[in-house]
Scaffold this motif. Structure first.
Motif, PDB file in Angstrom:
ATOM      1  N   PHE A 192       0.827  -1.286  -0.276  1.00  0.00           N
ATOM      2  CA  PHE A 192      -0.107   0.014   0.074  1.00  0.00           C
ATOM      3  C   PHE A 192       0.824   1.221  -0.114  1.00  0.00           C
ATOM      4  CE2 PHE A 192      -2.726  -3.249   2.088  1.00  0.00           C
ATOM      5  CZ  PHE A 192      -3.821  -3.317   1.286  1.00  0.00           C
ATOM      6  N   LYS A 193       0.514   2.252  -0.748  1.00  0.00           N
ATOM      7  CA  LYS A 193       1.147   3.486  -0.809  1.00  0.00           C
ATOM      8  C   LYS A 193      -0.158   4.782  -0.039  1.00  0.00           C
ATOM      9  CE  LYS A 193       4.019   2.778  -4.594  1.00  0.00           C
ATOM     10  NZ  LYS A 193       4.351   3.448  -5.954  1.00  0.00           N
ATOM     11  N   HIS A 194       0.376   5.283   0.890  1.00  0.00           N
ATOM     12  CA  HIS A 194      -0.472   6.082   1.528  1.00  0.00           C
ATOM     13  C   HIS A 194      -0.097   7.466   0.912  1.00  0.00           C
ATOM     14  CE1 HIS A 194      -1.217   3.143   4.583  1.00  0.00           C
ATOM     15  NE2 HIS A 194       0.087   2.819   4.517  1.00  0.00           N
ATOM     16  N   TRP A 195      -0.929   7.596  -0.100  1.00  0.00           N
ATOM     17  CA  TRP A 195      -0.623   9.039  -0.750  1.00  0.00           C
ATOM     18  C   TRP A 195      -0.835  10.329   0.045  1.00  0.00           C
ATOM     19  CZ3 TRP A 195       1.811   7.889  -4.805  1.00  0.00           C
ATOM     20  CH2 TRP A 195       1.423   6.739  -5.500  1.00  0.00           C
ATOM     21  N   ASP A 196      -0.330  11.266  -0.061  1.00  0.00           N
ATOM     22  CA  ASP A 196      -0.077  12.562   0.469  1.00  0.00           C
ATOM     23  C   ASP A 196       0.017  12.535   2.183  1.00  0.00           C
ATOM     24  OD1 ASP A 196      -0.931  14.151  -1.652  1.00  0.00           O
ATOM     25  OD2 ASP A 196      -2.973  13.342  -1.336  1.00  0.00           O
ATOM     26  N   ILE A 197       0.774  11.498   2.510  1.00  0.00           N
ATOM     27  CA  ILE A 197       1.558  11.111   3.780  1.00  0.00           C
ATOM     28  C   ILE A 197       2.851  10.994   3.766  1.00  0.00           C
ATOM     29  CG2 ILE A 197       1.155   9.968   5.831  1.00  0.00           C
ATOM     30  CD1 ILE A 197      -1.450  11.115   5.305  1.00  0.00           C
ATOM     31  N   MET A 198       3.524  11.780   4.408  1.00  0.00           N
ATOM     32  CA  MET A 198       5.156  11.631   4.431  1.00  0.00           C
ATOM     33  C   MET A 198       5.471  11.371   5.962  1.00  0.00           C
ATOM     34  SD  MET A 198       7.824  15.160   3.634  1.00  0.00           S
ATOM     35  CE  MET A 198       7.128  15.848   5.202  1.00  0.00           C
ATOM     36  N   CYS A 199       6.551  10.561   5.968  1.00  0.00           N
ATOM     37  CA  CYS A 199       7.041   9.957   7.004  1.00  0.00           C
ATOM     38  C   CYS A 199       7.865  11.385   7.865  1.00  0.00           C
ATOM     39  CB  CYS A 199       8.465   8.969   6.804  1.00  0.00           C
ATOM     40  SG  CYS A 199       8.821   8.282   7.971  1.00  0.00           S
ATOM     41  N   ASP A 200       7.637  11.530   9.090  1.00  0.00           N
ATOM     42  CA  ASP A 200       8.128  12.499   9.838  1.00  0.00           C
ATOM     43  C   ASP A 200       9.640  12.273  10.197  1.00  0.00           C
ATOM     44  OD1 ASP A 200       6.250  14.634  10.070  1.00  0.00           O
ATOM     45  OD2 ASP A 200       4.967  13.057  10.728  1.00  0.00           O
ATOM     46  N   GLY A 201       9.838  11.031   9.866  1.00  0.00           N
ATOM     47  CA  GLY A 201      11.305  10.585  10.227  1.00  0.00           C
ATOM     48  C   GLY A 201      12.186  10.717   9.257  1.00  0.00           C
ATOM     49  N   CYS A 202      12.071   9.983   8.143  1.00  0.00           N
ATOM     50  CA  CYS A 202      12.975  10.059   6.871  1.00  0.00           C
ATOM     51  C   CYS A 202      12.509  10.886   5.771  1.00  0.00           C
ATOM     52  CB  CYS A 202      13.190   8.509   6.475  1.00  0.00           C
ATOM     53  SG  CYS A 202      11.823   7.638   5.781  1.00  0.00           S
TER      54      CYS A 202
ATOM     55  N   MET B 210      10.552   1.412  13.912  1.00  0.00           N
ATOM     56  CA  MET B 210      11.314   0.122  14.646  1.00  0.00           C
ATOM     57  C   MET B 210      12.596   0.938  14.715  1.00  0.00           C
ATOM     58  SD  MET B 210       9.539  -2.541  14.436  1.00  0.00           S
ATOM     59  CE  MET B 210       7.980  -3.248  13.667  1.00  0.00           C
ATOM     60  N   ALA B 211      12.991   2.030  14.406  1.00  0.00           N
ATOM     61  CA  ALA B 211      14.395   2.528  14.728  1.00  0.00           C
ATOM     62  C   ALA B 211      14.191   3.681  15.985  1.00  0.00           C
ATOM     63  CB  ALA B 211      14.991   3.435  13.726  1.00  0.00           C
ATOM     64  N   ASP B 212      12.809   3.526  16.589  1.00  0.00           N
ATOM     65  CA  ASP B 212      12.557   4.606  17.714  1.00  0.00           C
ATOM     66  C   ASP B 212      12.872   5.815  17.580  1.00  0.00           C
ATOM     67  OD1 ASP B 212      11.788   2.021  18.832  1.00  0.00           O
ATOM     68  OD2 ASP B 212      13.542   1.644  20.223  1.00  0.00           O
TER      69      ASP B 212
ATOM     70  N   HIS C  53      10.858   8.369  17.466  1.00  0.00           N
ATOM     71  CA  HIS C  53       9.664   8.917  18.249  1.00  0.00           C
ATOM     72  C   HIS C  53       9.668   8.368  19.494  1.00  0.00           C
ATOM     73  CE1 HIS C  53       6.450  11.833  18.312  1.00  0.00           C
ATOM     74  NE2 HIS C  53       5.616  10.894  18.508  1.00  0.00           N
ATOM     75  N   ASP C  54       9.074   9.186  20.564  1.00  0.00           N
ATOM     76  CA  ASP C  54       8.727   8.828  21.720  1.00  0.00           C
ATOM     77  C   ASP C  54       7.949   7.356  22.002  1.00  0.00           C
ATOM     78  OD1 ASP C  54       8.139   8.983  24.452  1.00  0.00           O
ATOM     79  OD2 ASP C  54       7.912  11.189  24.777  1.00  0.00           O
ATOM     80  N   ARG C  55       8.814   6.423  22.339  1.00  0.00           N
ATOM     81  CA  ARG C  55       8.204   5.198  22.733  1.00  0.00           C
ATOM     82  C   ARG C  55       7.071   5.015  23.592  1.00  0.00           C
ATOM     83  NH1 ARG C  55       8.593   2.063  18.706  1.00  0.00           N
ATOM     84  NH2 ARG C  55       8.573   0.112  20.056  1.00  0.00           N
ATOM     85  N   ASN C  56       6.943   6.199  24.538  1.00  0.00           N
ATOM     86  CA  ASN C  56       5.710   6.210  25.344  1.00  0.00           C
ATOM     87  C   ASN C  56       4.485   6.569  24.851  1.00  0.00           C
ATOM     88  OD1 ASN C  56       7.241   5.556  27.753  1.00  0.00           O
ATOM     89  ND2 ASN C  56       8.165   7.605  27.947  1.00  0.00           N
ATOM     90  N   HIS C  57       4.607   6.914  23.591  1.00  0.00           N
ATOM     91  CA  HIS C  57       3.225   7.384  22.690  1.00  0.00           C
ATOM     92  C   HIS C  57       2.723   6.072  22.315  1.00  0.00           C
ATOM     93  CE1 HIS C  57       4.116  11.722  22.255  1.00  0.00           C
ATOM     94  NE2 HIS C  57       4.430  11.454  23.407  1.00  0.00           N
ATOM     95  N   SER C  58       1.356   6.094  21.908  1.00  0.00           N
ATOM     96  CA  SER C  58       0.613   5.057  21.090  1.00  0.00           C
ATOM     97  C   SER C  58       0.650   5.331  19.716  1.00  0.00           C
ATOM     98  CB  SER C  58      -0.660   4.704  21.761  1.00  0.00           C
ATOM     99  OG  SER C  58      -0.506   4.369  23.265  1.00  0.00           O
ATOM    100  N   PHE C  59       0.544   4.191  18.716  1.00  0.00           N
ATOM    101  CA  PHE C  59       0.379   4.390  17.563  1.00  0.00           C
ATOM    102  C   PHE C  59      -0.829   3.673  16.923  1.00  0.00           C
ATOM    103  CE2 PHE C  59       4.292   6.591  16.055  1.00  0.00           C
ATOM    104  CZ  PHE C  59       4.950   6.620  17.141  1.00  0.00           C
TER     105      PHE C  59
END
Length: 72
Positions: free
Chosen positions: A9-19, A45-47, A49-55
């Protein structure tokens, strides 16, 4: 093989805030605790973002998913 039969799946118009991958390809990880924060699987998987948050794990481009709670 079984892997070849699985849709990517490609999530169009959604950008990764990490990479900054745009669009996110594959599973999208949306932070429930932050406004408009999404990660690709590699960054999740590379952590990066804050690991105390839920996704919310979203496996389809329709935006449906299920909650992955933080592990404290």
């Amino acid at each position: 093989s079984l892997h070849d039969a699985l849709p990517i799946f490609k999530h169009w118009d959604i950008m990764c805030d990490g990479c900054r991958e745009d669009p996110i390809v594959g599973t999208r990880w949306k932070c429930i605790d932050c406004h408009d924060y999404d990660l690709c699987t590699q960054c999740f998987m590379a952590d990066v973002h804050d690991r105390n948050h839920s996704f919310l794990r979203i496996d389809s481009s329709r935006g449906e998913g299920y909650v992955v709670l933080a592990i404290n």
